[in-house]
Write a protein that holds these residues in place. Structure first.
Motif, PDB file in Angstrom:
ATOM      1  N   GLY A  69      -1.221   5.920   0.547  1.00 12.90           N
ATOM      2  CA  GLY A  69      -2.445   6.712   0.620  1.00 12.90           C
ATOM      3  C   GLY A  69      -3.380   6.282  -0.491  1.00 12.90           C
ATOM      4  N   PHE A  70      -4.426   7.067  -0.717  1.00 10.32           N
ATOM      5  CA  PHE A  70      -5.467   6.670  -1.674  1.00 10.32           C
ATOM      6  C   PHE A  70      -5.155   7.076  -3.103  1.00 10.32           C
ATOM      7  N   ASP A  71      -5.279   6.111  -4.009  1.00  4.90           N
ATOM      8  CA  ASP A  71      -5.208   6.366  -5.446  1.00  4.90           C
ATOM      9  C   ASP A  71      -6.356   5.562  -6.065  1.00  4.90           C
ATOM     10  N   GLY A  72      -7.401   6.244  -6.513  1.00 10.69           N
ATOM     11  CA  GLY A  72      -8.626   5.580  -6.950  1.00 10.69           C
ATOM     12  C   GLY A  72      -8.423   4.615  -8.106  1.00 10.69           C
ATOM     13  N   ALA A 126     -18.534  -0.710   2.920  1.00  8.15           N
ATOM     14  CA  ALA A 126     -18.314  -0.629   4.374  1.00  8.15           C
ATOM     15  C   ALA A 126     -17.586  -1.871   4.885  1.00  8.15           C
ATOM     16  N   MET A 127     -17.880  -3.031   4.268  1.00  9.85           N
ATOM     17  CA  MET A 127     -17.301  -4.293   4.771  1.00  9.85           C
ATOM     18  C   MET A 127     -15.776  -4.337   4.594  1.00  9.85           C
ATOM     19  N   ARG A 128     -15.247  -3.548   3.657  1.00  5.85           N
ATOM     20  CA  ARG A 128     -13.814  -3.615   3.315  1.00  5.85           C
ATOM     21  C   ARG A 128     -13.027  -2.421   3.863  1.00  5.85           C
ATOM     22  N   ILE A 129     -13.655  -1.594   4.704  1.00  2.00           N
ATOM     23  CA  ILE A 129     -13.119  -0.265   5.001  1.00  2.00           C
ATOM     24  C   ILE A 129     -12.094  -0.227   6.144  1.00  2.00           C
ATOM     25  N   ALA A 130     -11.881  -1.330   6.848  1.00  2.02           N
ATOM     26  CA  ALA A 130     -11.005  -1.298   8.038  1.00  2.02           C
ATOM     27  C   ALA A 130      -9.644  -0.628   7.794  1.00  2.02           C
ATOM     28  N   PRO A 131      -8.970  -0.894   6.662  1.00  2.00           N
ATOM     29  CA  PRO A 131      -7.658  -0.231   6.465  1.00  2.00           C
ATOM     30  C   PRO A 131      -7.753   1.296   6.478  1.00  2.00           C
ATOM     31  N   VAL A 132      -8.868   1.829   5.985  1.00  2.00           N
ATOM     32  CA  VAL A 132      -9.062   3.291   5.975  1.00  2.00           C
ATOM     33  C   VAL A 132      -9.273   3.787   7.410  1.00  2.00           C
ATOM     34  N   GLY A 133     -10.073   3.047   8.169  1.00  2.00           N
ATOM     35  CA  GLY A 133     -10.354   3.442   9.554  1.00  2.00           C
ATOM     36  C   GLY A 133      -9.112   3.481  10.425  1.00  2.00           C
ATOM     37  N   SER A 140     -10.127  12.880  10.980  1.00  2.00           N
ATOM     38  CA  SER A 140     -11.486  12.487  10.578  1.00  2.00           C
ATOM     39  C   SER A 140     -11.890  13.073   9.221  1.00  2.00           C
ATOM     40  N   ALA A 141     -11.327  14.224   8.847  1.00  2.00           N
ATOM     41  CA  ALA A 141     -11.673  14.809   7.543  1.00  2.00           C
ATOM     42  C   ALA A 141     -11.111  13.938   6.415  1.00  2.00           C
ATOM     43  N   LYS A 142      -9.859  13.532   6.597  1.00  2.00           N
ATOM     44  CA  LYS A 142      -9.226  12.678   5.581  1.00  2.00           C
ATOM     45  C   LYS A 142      -9.899  11.302   5.543  1.00  2.00           C
ATOM     46  N   LEU A 143     -10.236  10.806   6.729  1.00  2.00           N
ATOM     47  CA  LEU A 143     -10.926   9.508   6.814  1.00  2.00           C
ATOM     48  C   LEU A 143     -12.231   9.563   6.013  1.00  2.00           C
ATOM     49  N   ARG A 144     -13.001  10.628   6.203  1.00  2.00           N
ATOM     50  CA  ARG A 144     -14.269  10.750   5.456  1.00  2.00           C
ATOM     51  C   ARG A 144     -14.006  10.805   3.948  1.00  2.00           C
ATOM     52  N   GLU A 145     -13.021  11.633   3.564  1.00  2.00           N
ATOM     53  CA  GLU A 145     -12.712  11.790   2.134  1.00  2.00           C
ATOM     54  C   GLU A 145     -12.324  10.445   1.508  1.00  2.00           C
ATOM     55  N   ASN A 149     -14.358   8.292  -1.256  1.00  2.00           N
ATOM     56  CA  ASN A 149     -13.728   8.049  -2.561  1.00  2.00           C
ATOM     57  C   ASN A 149     -13.496   6.566  -2.831  1.00  2.00           C
ATOM     58  N   SER A 150     -13.138   5.818  -1.798  1.00  3.05           N
ATOM     59  CA  SER A 150     -12.930   4.377  -2.021  1.00  3.05           C
ATOM     60  C   SER A 150     -14.278   3.700  -2.264  1.00  3.05           C
TER      61      SER A 150
END
Ligand code: F2R
Ligand code: MG
Ligand code: MG
Length: 310
Positions: A69-72, A126-133, A140-145, A149-150
Motif C-alpha cells: 500500500g502507500f507509504d509517502g 499522472a504519467m506514473r499513476i498506473a500502479p495506483v489505478g 474509488s475513495a482509496k484510489l483518490r486518496e 498523496n502520491s
C-alpha cells in the motif's frame, strides 16, 4: 471477472505505459507526427527504451508492492534512489529539485509546495499513476486518496493532483470493463465526470464528448491540448483511448501522432488501453522489445497478487 483476464489487465496497464512512453520518446516536442513515421522508428530500434514516465511508474509500483500500500516517505525515497541511479531518463525540471530538498531535510509531503506557484501542475504525477489505478480499481475513495498523496510528493498543485486522480480513475474504469464488451464512450465519460471535482477537468471532459466523432488531429490538439501540463495531456490521453478503444496499436499511435508531450500522452493512453484490452492486445513487435519488460511484468504480477489478497 475471470482471474486470468484481470491479471492480463494489470500487466497490460504497466507494459502499456512503457510501450506508449517508448514509442513517443523520440518525438517529444514535435509539432505532429505521422503514424507511419512512429512505426518506422520503432521498427528500427532493437530495444524500445523508456523515459522518466516509466521510470517513475516503476518506482510507484515498487513502493506499493514493498509496503502493501502507500507509504509517502518510502515512495519519495524510492523515486530519489531510482533517479540517482538513472538521472538521464529525461526528467522534468521539478522532481530533481524536490529530491534535493528532501535530501536536505524537507518533509516528503512539504517539499513540492516550495516549487512554482502553489506547487506543480505538470503531468509528472499522472504519467506514473498506473500502479495506483490498477491496485485500487475496486475502491474509488482509496484510489483518490492515494493518487492525491502520491502526487503530493512532487506535484502538490490541485490541478496536478486532480490530473493524477483522473488518469488513475480512467485506468480503474478500464480494468472493470470486459475486454470483449463494447465500450460506451459517453457512459465512460459520465463516470469520469461524476468522479472529478475540478471545473477545468469537467470542461475538458465535455470537450472530449464533443470531439468523439471527429478525427481532425489539429482540432483535438486545439481543444484538449498536447502539453506538459496535466490538464493539457490527461484529457488528451482519455480521448485517444476512447476514440480508438478496440485497438491498443491505433490508440497509442494516434496519441503520439498528436505531437507535443508525445511520450507522456502515449504512456497514459497505453496505460488505459492496456487496462481495458489486456497485455495480449499490445503488439508483440513492441511488447517484446520493451526495455526491462520482465521486471515491469513482475511488478504487475505482484500488484495483482497483493490486490487479490486485500
Ligand atoms: N522533461 C521532459 N521533457 C523535456 C525533454 C527531455 C529530453 N527528451 C531529454 O531526454 O532530456 N519530459 C518529462 O517531463 C514531463 C513531466 O514533467 P513534470 O515531472 O511534471 O515536471 P514539472 O517541473 O513539475 O512541471 C513541468 C512544467 O510545467 C510547468 N508548470 C508546472 N506547474 C506550474 C505552475 N504552478 N505554474 C507555472 N508553470 C507550471 C513548468 O513549465 C514546468 O517546468 C513529462 O513530459 C516527462 O516526459
Ligand atoms: Mg518522459
Ligand atoms: Mg513527456
Amino acid at each position: 471477472m475471470d482471474k486470468e483476464v484481470l491479471k492480463s489487465k494489470f500487466l497490460g496497464s504497466l507494459v502499456g505505459t512503457g510501450v506508449g512512453d517508448a514509442l513517443g520518446a523520440r518525438f517529444e516536442g514535435w509539432h505532429m507526427v505521422e503514424p507511419r513515421a512512429i512505426e518506422a522508428v520503432a521498427e528500427g530500434q532493437e530495444v524500445l527504451a523508456y523515459t522518466d514516465d516509466t521510470h517513475m511508474m516503476i518506482g510507484t509500483a515498487e513502493s506499493l508492492v514493498r509496503n502493501e500500500g502507500f507509504d509517502g516517505e518510502h515512495m519519495a525515497r524510492t523515486f530519489m534512489q531510482n533517479y540517482n541511479r538513472e538521472p538521464w531518463r529525461g526528467y522534468g525540471p521539478g522532481p530533481p529539485r524536490i529530491f534535493r530538498l528532501i535530501k536536505a531535510g524537507e518533509a516528503w509531503d512539504k517539499a513540492a509546495e516550495r516549487l512554482y506557484h502553489g506547487g506543480s501542475y505538470g503531468n509528472g504525477s499522472a504519467m506514473r499513476i498506473a500502479p495506483v489505478g490498477i491496485l485500487y480499481h475496486d475502491d474509488s475513495a482509496k484510489l483518490r486518496e492515494v493518487a492525491y498523496n502520491s502526487s503530493q510528493i512532487t506535484h502538490s498543485h490541485e490541478l496536478g493532483k486532480e490530473g493524477a486522480a483522473l488518469q488513475a480513475y480512467a485506468i480503474a474504469l478500464a480494468v472493470h470493463l470486459e475486454p470483449s464488451a463494447v465500450l460506451d464512450p459517453k457512459e465512460f465519460l459520465a463516470r469520469l465526470g461524476e468522479f472529478i471535482h475540478h471545473e477545468v477537468y469537467k470542461q475538458k471532459l465535455a470537450k472530449i464528448e464533443m470531439l468523439l466523432n471527429k478525427t481532425d488531429r489539429a482540432k483535438v490538439v486545439a481543444e484538449l491540448g498536447n502539453g506538459i501540463e496535466a490538464f493539457n495531456s490527461v484529457p488528451t490521453a482519455v480521448y485517444s483511448f476512447l476514440s480508438h478503444s478496440r485497438s491498443f496499436e491505433e490508440a497509442v499511435l494516434f496519441a503520439v501522432s498528436l505531437g507535443g508531450d508525445t511520450d507522456t500522452i502515449g504512456a497514459m493512453t497505453g496505460a488505459i488501453s492496456g487496462a481495458y484490452l489486456g497485455v495480449n492486445s499490445i503488439p508483440d513487435k513492441w511488447r517484446t522489445k520493451l526495455e526491462n519488460r520482465l521486471y515491469i511484468e513482475e511488478l504487475a504480477d505482484k500488484l495483482y497478487e497483493s490486490g487479490v489478497q486485500k
